[in-house]
Design a protein around this motif. Structure first.
Motif, PDB file in Angstrom:
ATOM      1  N   GLY A 229      -3.524   5.507   4.442  1.00  0.00           N
ATOM      2  CA  GLY A 229      -3.921   6.489   5.443  1.00  0.00           C
ATOM      3  C   GLY A 229      -2.730   7.061   6.188  1.00  0.00           C
ATOM      4  N   SER A 230      -2.991   7.562   7.398  1.00  0.00           N
ATOM      5  CA  SER A 230      -1.974   8.309   8.143  1.00  0.00           C
ATOM      6  C   SER A 230      -1.074   7.406   8.993  1.00  0.00           C
ATOM      7  CB  SER A 230      -2.663   9.332   9.045  1.00  0.00           C
ATOM      8  OG  SER A 230      -3.574   8.661   9.899  1.00  0.00           O
TER       9      SER A 230
ATOM     10  N   ILE B 269       0.820  -1.206   0.000  1.00  0.00           N
ATOM     11  CA  ILE B 269       0.000   0.000   0.000  1.00  0.00           C
ATOM     12  C   ILE B 269       0.862   1.269   0.000  1.00  0.00           C
ATOM     13  CG2 ILE B 269      -0.314   0.157   2.516  1.00  0.00           C
ATOM     14  CD1 ILE B 269      -3.376   0.683   1.697  1.00  0.00           C
TER      15      ILE B 269
END
Ligand code: NAD
Length: 353
Positions: free
Chosen positions: A278-279, A257
């Motif tokens: 994401g974060s 990812i």
């Protein structure tokens, strides 16, 4: 090129720093950039109480493109919904009318072992998922939970008009023209009338693109074909909800990812560019996040919003080169490779440029 830079939360700050350094390296080669920073997500909530504050709205609207890290984290999950970082993300997408989401899923031969599929099934994979982002069942009215005949009833509405279908179709056909010249439109026309219209409009539109081959697939079959024989696809175009699911499935075919960029475009190719991940609060602040998805998002920005194919390809080739050199962040590391941190990976890409 006026770029609004939104580092966001968690690893967003670290990975954006590397993407900006790569862009700065191009600046010394004559690429003209103007960078302005603003806040989105949790950091914006902390500073202003809003996940998409007015100052950010102003800068984002005035810019030619937005480069985003990631937003969110456990710290803000307890807030009321309107103040959650994710609302900032939905807010900016809607505000800028970003209706087309482009997610390439590319498996670099060097990373073939990272996929959960057999290397021969995925090696050399290069597909592009084009997802409609502002319509469909996610926004359709009526919606909500009501009480009817003493029972709770949940309701959402799947709805598209032909103009919305046509404009996302055009994005897919245009993208296919620059790639393998094949579009697969995914629907569920055997059950859902909305997607019968989707298929009808795609067929009408294909008359304008005689050089591109159009095929159709039902979404359940598409989900299966993506893991059975993903290399049969070139460009896949679909609605918001099917695209949400299929683009995550396609991205995980690559097994990494931290490698996957994305672009969300409006009708004038103004866009927001961000990694698909994401974060990553679990690794934030440790200097070990993979910056390549964000660096590759900057390359997409040069390609789609600034029409600078040469600079985009230069960045993409630099990324291929560092992978060929055996450099890996922790998420893509394997035996025999050199483990590097975020900054070191950025340094290597700049050197390879
Ligand atoms: P995530 O993508 O942040 O992390 C999933 C896993 O992948 C974690 O183990 C993480 O360490 C790893 N990972 C992700 N990116 C990486 C990178 N660049 N390098 C190395 N490893 C990486 O997903 P999550 O844990 O489900 O969500 C964390 C937070 O991010 C949540 O608050 C969520 O709402 C938010 N989120 C934001 C976006 C966005 O900003 N577009 C997208 C998805 C999730």
């Amino acid at each position: 090129m006026k770029i609004c830079v939104l580092p966001g939360d968690g690893i967003g700050v670290e990975i954006i720093a590397e993407a900006v350094r790569v862009l700065e390296a191009l600046r010394s080669d004559g690429v003209k950039l103007e960078l302005e920073y603003a806040q989105l997500g949790g950091c914006a909530v902390d500073a202003t109480g809003s996940p998409y504050p007015e100052a950010t709205q102003k800068l984002a609207r005035a810019a030619d493109a937005v480069l985003l890290g990631a937003v969110g984290g456990p710290k803000w999950d307890v807030l009321p919904r309107p103040q959650r970082p994710e609302r900032g993300l939905l807010g900016i997408r809607k505000d800028l009318n970003l209706f087309a989401n482009l997610r390439p899923a590319i498996l670099y031969p060097e990373l073939a072992n990272a996929s959960s599929l057999k290397p021969e099934v995925v090696s050399g994979l290069d597909i592009l998922i084009v997802r409609e982002l502002t319509g469909d069942i996610y926004f359709g009215e009526p919606r909500g939970i009501t009480i009817e005949d003493g029972k709770r009833v949940g309701r959402n509405t799947m709805i598209y008009n032909e103009d919305e279908i046509r404009r996302i179709g055009r994005v897919a056909f245009e993208a296919a023209r620059k790639r393998g010249k094949k579009v697969c439109s995914v629907d569920k026309m055997n059950v859902l009338e909305t997607t019968q219209l989707w298929r009808d409009v795609m067929i009408e539109l294909s008359a304008e693109y005689p050089d591109v081959t159009l095929s159709h697939m039902l979404v359940d079959n598409a989900a299966m074909q993506l893991v059975r024989a993903p290399k049969q696809f070139d460009v896949v175009v679909t609605g918001n909800i099917f695209g949400d699911i299929l683009s995550d499935e396609a991205s995980m075919l690559t097994g990494s990812i931290g490698m996957l960029p994305s672009a969300s475009l409006d009708e004038n190719n103004k866009g927001m560019y961000e990694p698909s991940h994401g974060s990553a609060p679990d690794i934030a602040g440790k200097g070990i996040a993979n910056p390549l998805a964000t660096i590759l998002s900057a390359a997409m920005m040069l390609r789609y919003s600034f029409n600078n194919e040469a600079a985009a390809v230069r960045i993409e080739n630099a990324v291929k080169k560092v992978l060929a050199q055996g450099l890996r962040t922790g998420d893509i590391w394997e035996d025999g490779c050199k483990r590097v941190g975020t900054r070191e990976m950025g340094d290597a890409v700049i050197a390879a440029l």
